[in-house]
Design a protein around this motif. Structure first.
Motif, mmCIF file in Angstrom:
data_model
loop_
_atom_site.group_PDB
_atom_site.id
_atom_site.type_symbol
_atom_site.label_atom_id
_atom_site.label_comp_id
_atom_site.label_asym_id
_atom_site.label_seq_id
_atom_site.Cartn_x
_atom_site.Cartn_y
_atom_site.Cartn_z
ATOM 1 N N TYR A 183 0.816 -1.205 0.000
ATOM 2 C CA TYR A 183 0.000 0.000 0.000
ATOM 3 C C TYR A 183 0.852 1.258 0.000
ATOM 4 N N ALA A 184 1.953 1.236 0.743
ATOM 5 C CA ALA A 184 2.823 2.413 0.770
ATOM 6 C C ALA A 184 3.409 2.686 -0.614
ATOM 7 N N ARG A 185 3.848 1.635 -1.285
ATOM 8 C CA ARG A 185 4.368 1.815 -2.647
ATOM 9 C C ARG A 185 3.318 2.439 -3.553
ATOM 10 N N HIS A 186 2.115 1.887 -3.492
ATOM 11 C CA HIS A 186 1.059 2.382 -4.371
ATOM 12 C C HIS A 186 0.735 3.840 -4.086
ATOM 13 N N LEU A 187 0.661 4.203 -2.821
ATOM 14 C CA LEU A 187 0.326 5.576 -2.462
ATOM 15 C C LEU A 187 1.412 6.552 -2.881
ATOM 16 N N VAL A 188 2.670 6.175 -2.680
ATOM 17 C CA VAL A 188 3.761 7.076 -3.075
ATOM 18 C C VAL A 188 3.781 7.254 -4.582
ATOM 19 N N ARG A 189 3.609 6.163 -5.306
ATOM 20 C CA ARG A 189 3.609 6.271 -6.771
ATOM 21 C C ARG A 189 2.408 7.062 -7.271
ATOM 22 N N SER A 190 1.266 6.879 -6.622
ATOM 23 C CA SER A 190 0.090 7.660 -7.000
ATOM 24 C C SER A 190 0.293 9.138 -6.669
ATOM 25 N N GLY A 191 0.902 9.406 -5.510
ATOM 26 C CA GLY A 191 1.186 10.789 -5.158
ATOM 27 C C GLY A 191 2.104 11.453 -6.169
ATOM 28 N N PHE A 192 3.093 10.704 -6.629
ATOM 29 C CA PHE A 192 4.006 11.270 -7.617
ATOM 30 C C PHE A 192 3.309 11.518 -8.949
ATOM 31 N N THR A 193 2.551 10.519 -9.452
ATOM 32 C CA THR A 193 1.915 10.724 -10.754
ATOM 33 C C THR A 193 0.830 11.800 -10.684
ATOM 34 N N LEU A 194 0.278 12.042 -9.498
ATOM 35 C CA LEU A 194 -0.651 13.162 -9.337
ATOM 36 C C LEU A 194 0.010 14.469 -9.755
ATOM 37 N N VAL A 195 1.258 14.670 -9.342
ATOM 38 C CA VAL A 195 1.944 15.938 -9.617
ATOM 39 C C VAL A 195 2.895 15.852 -10.814
ATOM 40 N N MET A 196 3.030 14.678 -11.392
ATOM 41 C CA MET A 196 3.968 14.469 -12.499
ATOM 42 C C MET A 196 3.810 15.481 -13.638
ATOM 43 N N PRO A 197 2.592 15.804 -14.086
ATOM 44 C CA PRO A 197 2.487 16.766 -15.190
ATOM 45 C C PRO A 197 3.000 18.149 -14.845
ATOM 46 N N TRP A 198 2.887 18.546 -13.604
ATOM 47 C CA TRP A 198 3.354 19.869 -13.196
ATOM 48 C C TRP A 198 4.872 19.875 -13.030
ATOM 49 N N TRP A 199 5.397 18.771 -12.527
ATOM 50 C CA TRP A 199 6.846 18.656 -12.359
ATOM 51 C C TRP A 199 7.527 18.497 -13.707
ATOM 52 N N GLY A 200 6.873 17.805 -14.633
ATOM 53 C CA GLY A 200 7.391 17.660 -15.982
ATOM 54 C C GLY A 200 8.531 16.684 -16.112
ATOM 55 N N GLY A 201 8.501 15.597 -15.358
ATOM 56 C CA GLY A 201 9.575 14.603 -15.444
ATOM 57 C C GLY A 201 9.112 13.267 -14.908
ATOM 58 N N TRP A 202 10.057 12.332 -14.787
ATOM 59 C CA TRP A 202 9.732 10.997 -14.301
ATOM 60 C C TRP A 202 10.822 10.475 -13.379
ATOM 61 N N THR A 203 10.390 9.771 -12.328
ATOM 62 C CA THR A 203 11.298 9.018 -11.477
ATOM 63 C C THR A 203 10.546 7.830 -10.910
ATOM 64 N N SER A 204 11.233 6.714 -10.733
ATOM 65 C CA SER A 204 10.669 5.565 -10.032
ATOM 66 C C SER A 204 11.210 5.468 -8.613
ATOM 67 N N ASP A 205 12.143 6.331 -8.258
ATOM 68 C CA ASP A 205 12.706 6.329 -6.925
ATOM 69 C C ASP A 205 11.640 6.799 -5.930
ATOM 70 N N LEU A 206 11.320 5.967 -4.960
ATOM 71 C CA LEU A 206 10.231 6.271 -4.045
ATOM 72 C C LEU A 206 10.527 7.478 -3.152
ATOM 73 N N VAL A 207 11.765 7.586 -2.703
ATOM 74 C CA VAL A 207 12.126 8.724 -1.857
ATOM 75 C C VAL A 207 12.020 10.020 -2.653
#
Length: 290
Positions: A183-207
């Motif tokens: 669940y923690a993995r899913h939430l962190v990845r979802s949190g990142f993709t939520l803001v991904m378009p504004w950040w304008g990049g990609w990372t798989s690093d959870l931290v």
């Protein structure tokens, strides 16, 4: 773009490669290649690695081995049984890994318009070819826009009832530990993709994902950093799981829907429209939260 994960034109660079597999994990990758070919034979179209092993960040004895298998037809029960046997055998024979995950799909589904911005993107951008003809050659290039954000991780709200049921049914520390990691993995990845378009990049690093999220949602930053820590070092505390299912998860699901809409909408867009990155004209979203 100023962020890793994209090329000079702003398209995703493919994450991971066989050349990045740590030496410690080379034997299990070689065994996986051999056993997959033997187990599926002509049923197999292609096989892929994803996750920390092809990214070169896997930790001996703590990281799992993640596999994606594309079959010539939709998988049947016997194909799934074969995957279970394959995964258990690799896990038992190689102490370097802590579990094996096998995703199993028919190649037509992976290439379908319906999956263009979900499984198709996942294969083309986050999966490393291991066996067979690479299906990514038949898929478009991708950018980190709102359509991709919606279709990849926009379904969190639908998952939460099942998450709550599993938490209620879990009775052992090991079950709680496994759920906390998932669940923690899913939430962190979802949190990142939520803001991904504004950040304008990609990372798989959870931290890093948690840190990027925190720039746009400072009130939730500490909570997301804590989730990233649990994703890497799972805990057996049921209270942590309840926080995910009753607080962070529901809030994130509501925010995701408010910002990106419901998954499944806009899949009929042309690739050119759907691949337009946020902030470069014709954006599918407004500016991110401050």
């Amino acid at each position: 773009m100023g962020h890793k994960g994209l090329d000079a034109q702003g398209y995703f660079e493919r994450e991971g490669s066989l050349g990045r597999v740590p030496r410690t994990f080379a034997p299990v990758v070689a065994a996986a290649r051999e056993r997959i070919a033997e187990a599926y034979g002509r049923r197999l179209h292609s096989a892929y690695l994803y996750g920390s092993v092809p990214r070169g960040t896997a930790r001996p004895g703590r990281s799992d081995l993640d596999l994606l298998l594309a079959l010539h037809r939709e998988p049947a029960d016997d194909d799934r049984d074969t995957a279970d046997v394959l995964g258990r055998g690799l896990d038992e024979d190689f102490p370097e890994i802590d579990g094996v995950g096998v995703l199993l799909y028919g190649k037509d589904r992976l290439l379908s318009e319906e999956e263009r911005f979900d499984l198709g993107w996942f294969l083309a951008c986050l999966s490393t070819p291991l066996l067979g003809e690479d299906l990514a050659e038949q898929l478009p290039r991708y950018r980190p826009d709102g359509v991709l954000a919606r279709e990849t991780n926009g379904g969190l709200a639908a998952l939460l009832p099942a998450w709550r049921s599993r938490v209620r049914e879990a009775s052992s520390p090991e079950e709680h530990r496994k759920l906390s990691r998932s669940y923690a993995r899913h939430l962190v990845r979802s949190g990142f993709t939520l803001v991904m378009p504004w950040w304008g990049g990609w990372t798989s690093d959870l931290v890093e994902s948690a840190e990027v999220f925190g720039r746009y949602y400072p009130d939730r930053a500490a909570q997301m950093r804590a989730a990233a820590a649990v994703a890497l070092e799972p805990v057996a505390d049921p209270a942590v799981l309840r926080t995910y299912t009753e607080d962070l998860g529901p809030w994130l699901a509501r925010e995701y829907t408010a910002r990106h809409g419901v998954p499944g909408r806009g899949r009929s867009r042309t690739v050119a429209e759907a691949s337009r990155p946020a902030g470069l004209g014709g954006s599918v979203m407004g500016p991110g939260p401050r």
